[in-house]
Scaffold this active site. Sequence first.
Site, PDB file in Angstrom:
ATOM      1  CG  ASP A  32      62.827   4.541  12.086  1.00 12.31           C
ATOM      2  OD1 ASP A  32      63.095   5.597  11.444  1.00 12.31           O
ATOM      3  OD2 ASP A  32      62.078   4.098  12.643  1.00 12.31           O
TER       4      ASP A  32
ATOM      5  CE  LYS B 237      61.362   5.250   8.803  1.00 10.90           C
ATOM      6  NZ  LYS B 237      61.114   6.238  10.280  1.00 10.90           N
TER       7      LYS B 237
ATOM      8  CD  GLU C  57      59.731   9.290  13.837  1.00  9.83           C
ATOM      9  OE1 GLU C  57      58.742   9.616  14.722  1.00  9.83           O
ATOM     10  OE2 GLU C  57      59.217   8.159  14.021  1.00  9.83           O
TER      11      GLU C  57
ATOM     12  CD  GLU D  39      53.066   5.396  10.950  1.00  6.76           C
ATOM     13  OE1 GLU D  39      54.486   5.654  10.804  1.00  6.76           O
ATOM     14  OE2 GLU D  39      52.501   4.747  11.958  1.00  6.76           O
TER      15      GLU D  39
HETATM   16  O1  KIV Z   1      60.106   2.770  13.146  1.00  4.57           O
HETATM   17  C1  KIV Z   1      59.266   1.500  12.027  1.00  4.57           C
HETATM   18  O2  KIV Z   1      58.915   1.138  11.831  1.00  4.57           O
HETATM   19  C2  KIV Z   1      58.112   2.959  11.274  1.00  4.57           C
HETATM   20  C3  KIV Z   1      57.532   2.356  10.678  1.00  4.57           C
HETATM   21  C4  KIV Z   1      56.325   1.810  10.807  1.00  4.57           C
HETATM   22  C5  KIV Z   1      57.117   3.215   9.572  1.00  4.57           C
HETATM   23  O3  KIV Z   1      58.902   3.876  11.483  1.00  4.57           O
END
Ligand code: KIV
Length: 268
Positions: free
Chosen positions: A88, A118, A120, A187
């Site tokens: 992330d 990832k 957002e 989500e």
């Molecule tokens: O940070 C995380 O764990 C997430 C998931 C909930 C998709 O983004």
Amino acid sequence: MSERVKQLRAPDLKEMKRRGEKIAMLTAYDASMAHLLDRAGIDVLLVGDSLGMVLLGYETTLPVTLDDVVYHTRAVVRGASRALVVADMPFLTYRIDASEALRNAGRLLQQGGAHAVKIEGGRPVVETARRLVEAGIPVMGHLGLIPQSVHQLGGFRPQARLEGDARQLIEDARALEEAGVFALVLESIPADLAGEVSGQVAVPTIGIGAGPHCDGQVLVSYDALGLTSGPIPPFVKQYAHLGDAMVEAARTYAQDVREGRFPAEKGK
Ligand code: KIV
């Protein structure tokens, strides 16, 4: 000699969707958990910024730093051999400008060893997603409840309930696909909307609190395994109660130590 397993790569997920194979994704934050989840055949391990709430005790994901995610990603990569490891990008590490996003995503791949990142958001991050993809960095998108915007959203609440918001979300999904993302997390959105998005994009959708019509599912591993001490979201299914088992084991150990049963004398 142990057989070498094939490492999953970002394009494999699109193939899985094409073949109608569902994708199983869980979060992981350290090598030992990654090793266990990889052994179980989990396809994607997400080093989520949820680590801030799950491991570090913060109330939101906002205090998590890029250094935190690099550190935990390195550990997860050491523990996994088959799963795709997605890191992330934390709050503000990809929103200031695309060059900074590129440098930061680069650190997650170069120093963390992640296979993908990832990010957002919808429209505001489409051009950044494109820049990362053009630089050879696989990008997973994330729409609906985007926890880094928790203050703006007014809490961790279901999203896209109104017609206009749902339409916007579909447009965002299409724009992210066009920018080159290889998968999309959806989500806390209505199940029928998640189904519609899944039908409109060729890249796999991975749902969390978004019903059964997505191409895969993700949960925070600590929630799914019963390791979370506080409340858990209503859509979570708990597959084990490892927290209770740990408390019981530690209690028994403490009693054994206090009452002289551990360690036992050799030969007895
Ligand atoms: O940070 C995380 O764990 C997430 C998931 C909930 C998709 O983004």
